[in-house]
Design a protein around this motif. Structure first.
Motif, PDB file in Angstrom:
ATOM      1  N   LYS A   1     -76.815  25.261  -5.435  1.00  0.00           N
ATOM      2  CA  LYS A   1     -78.181  24.716  -5.388  1.00  0.00           C
ATOM      3  C   LYS A   1     -78.286  23.295  -5.948  1.00  0.00           C
ATOM      4  O   LYS A   1     -78.904  22.418  -5.335  1.00  0.00           O
TER       5      LYS A   1
ATOM      6  N   ASP B   1     -91.157  27.816   2.722  1.00  0.00           N
ATOM      7  CA  ASP B   1     -91.604  27.952   1.335  1.00  0.00           C
ATOM      8  C   ASP B   1     -92.404  29.221   1.086  1.00  0.00           C
ATOM      9  O   ASP B   1     -93.438  29.442   1.728  1.00  0.00           O
ATOM     10  N   ARG B   2     -91.947  30.030   0.194  1.00  0.00           N
ATOM     11  CA  ARG B   2     -92.712  31.127  -0.415  1.00  0.00           C
ATOM     12  C   ARG B   2     -91.866  31.687  -1.563  1.00  0.00           C
ATOM     13  O   ARG B   2     -90.735  32.150  -1.329  1.00  0.00           O
TER      14      ARG B   2
ATOM     15  N   LYS C   1     -90.101  19.173  -0.691  1.00  0.00           N
ATOM     16  CA  LYS C   1     -90.084  20.551  -1.195  1.00  0.00           C
ATOM     17  C   LYS C   1     -88.824  20.838  -2.004  1.00  0.00           C
ATOM     18  O   LYS C   1     -88.877  21.417  -3.087  1.00  0.00           O
TER      19      LYS C   1
ATOM     20  N   ASN D   1     -82.770  26.567   2.409  1.00  0.00           N
ATOM     21  CA  ASN D   1     -83.223  25.427   1.605  1.00  0.00           C
ATOM     22  C   ASN D   1     -82.171  24.325   1.558  1.00  0.00           C
ATOM     23  O   ASN D   1     -81.519  24.117   0.533  1.00  0.00           O
TER      24      ASN D   1
ATOM     25  N   HIS E   1     -87.730  24.292 -10.144  1.00  0.00           N
ATOM     26  CA  HIS E   1     -87.302  25.637 -10.532  1.00  0.00           C
ATOM     27  C   HIS E   1     -86.013  25.578 -11.359  1.00  0.00           C
ATOM     28  O   HIS E   1     -85.899  26.217 -12.405  1.00  0.00           O
TER      29      HIS E   1
ATOM     30  N   ARG F   1     -82.638  34.771 -11.494  1.00  0.00           N
ATOM     31  CA  ARG F   1     -82.625  34.535 -10.041  1.00  0.00           C
ATOM     32  C   ARG F   1     -82.559  33.022  -9.774  1.00  0.00           C
ATOM     33  O   ARG F   1     -81.798  32.565  -8.925  1.00  0.00           O
TER      34      ARG F   1
HETATM   35  C1  CS2 Z   1     -85.669  28.984  -5.727  1.00  0.00           C
HETATM   36  C2  CS2 Z   1     -86.092  29.338  -4.311  1.00  0.00           C
HETATM   37  O1  CS2 Z   1     -83.612  30.091  -5.440  1.00  0.00           O
HETATM   38  C3  CS2 Z   1     -84.200  29.186  -6.007  1.00  0.00           C
HETATM   39  O2  CS2 Z   1     -83.666  28.484  -6.834  1.00  0.00           O
HETATM   40  O3  CS2 Z   1     -86.045  27.683  -6.037  1.00  0.00           O
HETATM   41  O4  CS2 Z   1     -85.685  30.617  -3.960  1.00  0.00           O
HETATM   42  C4  CS2 Z   1     -87.617  29.179  -4.135  1.00  0.00           C
HETATM   43  O5  CS2 Z   1     -88.295  30.184  -4.837  1.00  0.00           O
HETATM   44  C5  CS2 Z   1     -88.003  29.215  -2.681  1.00  0.00           C
HETATM   45  O6  CS2 Z   1     -87.293  28.218  -1.985  1.00  0.00           O
HETATM   46  C6  CS2 Z   1     -89.502  29.006  -2.540  1.00  0.00           C
HETATM   47  O7  CS2 Z   1     -89.816  28.653  -1.252  1.00  0.00           O
END
Ligand code: CS2
Length: 492
Positions: free
Chosen positions: A383, A232-233, A297, A193, A305, A375
């Motif tokens: 991130k 993505d998943r 994305k 990502n 998230h 998580r």
């Molecule tokens: C999440 C990702 O780790 C994170 O912070 O945003 O693992 C997310 O679930 C995936 O990129 C979904 O594709």
């Protein structure tokens, strides 16, 4: 036969009476994709796509690679299970649909003896080396974006090219062997990502190779392709209860199944050095420029998230769905996506952004997935500089709204400082930078800007008056009596 049925190649027929199993030959000699970093996400995504393709008659297969001691656990489990595992798709209505995945046919560890891994990557059959090594795994200096030569493992590999430790050492050792044997280069396919993940992999590998072996670097620059991709998943951490449900409800004994949401997407640039499987047959989108999809994305889903994760952690919610079930959080996240992210995204061909955001919120709300806030908050230091902080910089540049994202930065400071939620319950914090984050955050009462003065994470935010005024205001609210939810209500 003993119940639940132990997952392995011999028992596939028995299992096939009540759960979908691979319908193809699983000959390990045919592995043409070597994958470094076999975590849950790889198993719910690339390995799943390949499984669909194999069910459709294609022969492409995967060999997994572990370069960290921690990978030994999966290696040992896979050995018992002939590299088979159950993928449990969790639907919003409570249904779970498990399926046995067989596309990984081999797994090699590179920690004590690098040779089996180098020779697998250098084998004539290998066409692609794919990576999920996490945002933090690319070994760059976050302040300058340059390759981090100070890493002792990198220093070791530079001195001893035949004794690699990191992904860069292994890639160079294998590519050198291919070049010397006049074999074509493989493609290096990042599935992490990171915006421009392929370009990032290329820049880092070339920086390393130029110091280790400039001639090889030249060959890599000319021969190796690095497609960018958007992956993505949502794939939560497997829990002991998932293992139990699989055994009790589906009669399968698997020591490490993977759970995920029904949604899946993969958009990839069609740039491959040595051919590729016909993944378009199973829904993978091949495009000329993946940039707009990646940005969409990462800035909407991944940042969304983190927004829910950090604010939810402070409030004491355990899961992402628990957050969005709360209407204050649901309103806040939609406002963040609409007011702070949408204005910094350009148009994206073939995507209706309104629909995309609505479906995102439905995915976050899936009550069956129970994706833990811990998580999501893990490795926030790797991130947030990719998912959230660039959006603040871009909004500052265009005079856009910043307050919703700024509260998240203030919440991250509080979270790193107290390491407790607002009712005083301890938080599980998993972050390579946990100690540094804590040291900076705990200075806040003496120096309000101490946390955001960490330039490697925040760039110049501490010097931007508009940002610091908003940030101080948010901190004051969080550090005094108002709970995080009250502040969210006030500002959204
Ligand atoms: C999440 C990702 O780790 C994170 O912070 O945003 O693992 C997310 O679930 C995936 O990129 C979904 O594709």
């Amino acid at each position: 036969m003993e119940r639940p049925i132990q997952l392995n190649q011999n028992n596939l027929e028995a299992l096939g009476s009540h759960i979908p199993v691979p319908n193809y030959n699983r000959n390990s000699a045919t592995a043409d994709i070597v994958h470094i970093g076999v975590g849950g996400f790889h198993r719910s995504h690339l390995a799943y796509y390949l499984h669909l393709l194999k069910n459709d008659g294609e022969t492409s297969s995967l060999c997994g690679i572990g370069l960290r001691e921690a990978d030994a656990k999966l290696h040992d489990i896979f050995k018992e299970q002939d590299h088979l595992y159950a993928l449990m798709v969790k639907h919003p209505d409570g249904k779970i649909t498990p399926e046995i995945i067989g596309s990984i046919v081999d797994f090699k560890m590179g920690t004590s003896d690098p040779e089996p891994v180098i020779s697998q990557m250098a084998h004539a059959n290998t066409k692609i080396v794919s990576l999920t090594i996490t945002e933090g795994g690319y070994n760059f200096n976050p302040t300058t974006g340059a390759f981090n030569f100070e890493n002792p493992d990198i220093q070791h590999e530079l001195r001893h090219p035949s004794d690699p430790i990191t992904v860069y050492g292994f890639l160079c050792a294998a590519l050198k062997r291919r070049r010397d044997a006049s074999l074509p280069a493989f493609t290096i396919m990042s599935c992490d990502n990171i915006e421009h993940n392929g370009d990032m992999a290329r820049k880092m590998l070339l920086a390393f190779a130029e110091v280790q072996n400039p001639e090889l670097a030249q060959w890599i620059a000319e021969e190796v392709r690095f497609p960018n991709s958007m992956v993505d998943r949502i794939t939560p951490v497997t829990t002991p209860s998932d293992i139990e449900i699989l055994a009790q409800n589906f009669d399968v004994r698997d020591a490490w199944p993977v759970t995920c949401e029904p949604f899946i997407q993969w958009v990839v640039e069609d740039k491959f050095s040595n051919g590729r499987p016909a993944l378009e047959k199973v829904g993978v989108q091949f495009v000329a420029d993946v940039g707009p999809y990646e940005k969409m994305k990462l800035r909407l889903l991944n940042a969304g998230h983190s927004v829910l994760g950090l604010l939810g952690a402070l409030h004491g919610y355990p899961t992402i769905n628990a957050c969005v079930e709360d209407h204050v959080f649901a309103k806040y996240i939609r406002a963040f996506l609409d007011q702070e992210v949408t204005p910094v995204l350009g148009p994206i061909a073939g995507i209706d952004l309104e629909e995309y955001k609505t479906s995102l919120l439905e995915r976050f709300a899936n009550p069956n997935i129970k994706d833990s806030v811990s998580r999501i908050c893990s490795e926030s230091a790797a991130k947030l500089p990719k998912f959230l902080i660039p959006t603040i910089h871009e909004n500052l540049a265009i005079g856009g709204n910043i307050k919703l994202a700024t509260l998240v930065i203030a919440a991250w400071c509080y979270y790193s400082d107290k390491q407790k939620d607002q009712s005083g319950a301890p938080l599980e914090i998993l972050d390579a930078m946990k100690g540094k984050l804590h040291d900076a955050a705990k200075e806040t009462p003496n120096n309000t800007l101490a946390f955001i003065e960490q330039e490697s994470l925040f760039g110049t935010l501490a010097k931007n008056e508009r940002f610091t005024t908003t940030y101080k205001n948010m901190l004051a609210k969080l550090y005094t009596t108002e709970g995080v939810k009250k502040v969210m209500e006030e500002i959204s």
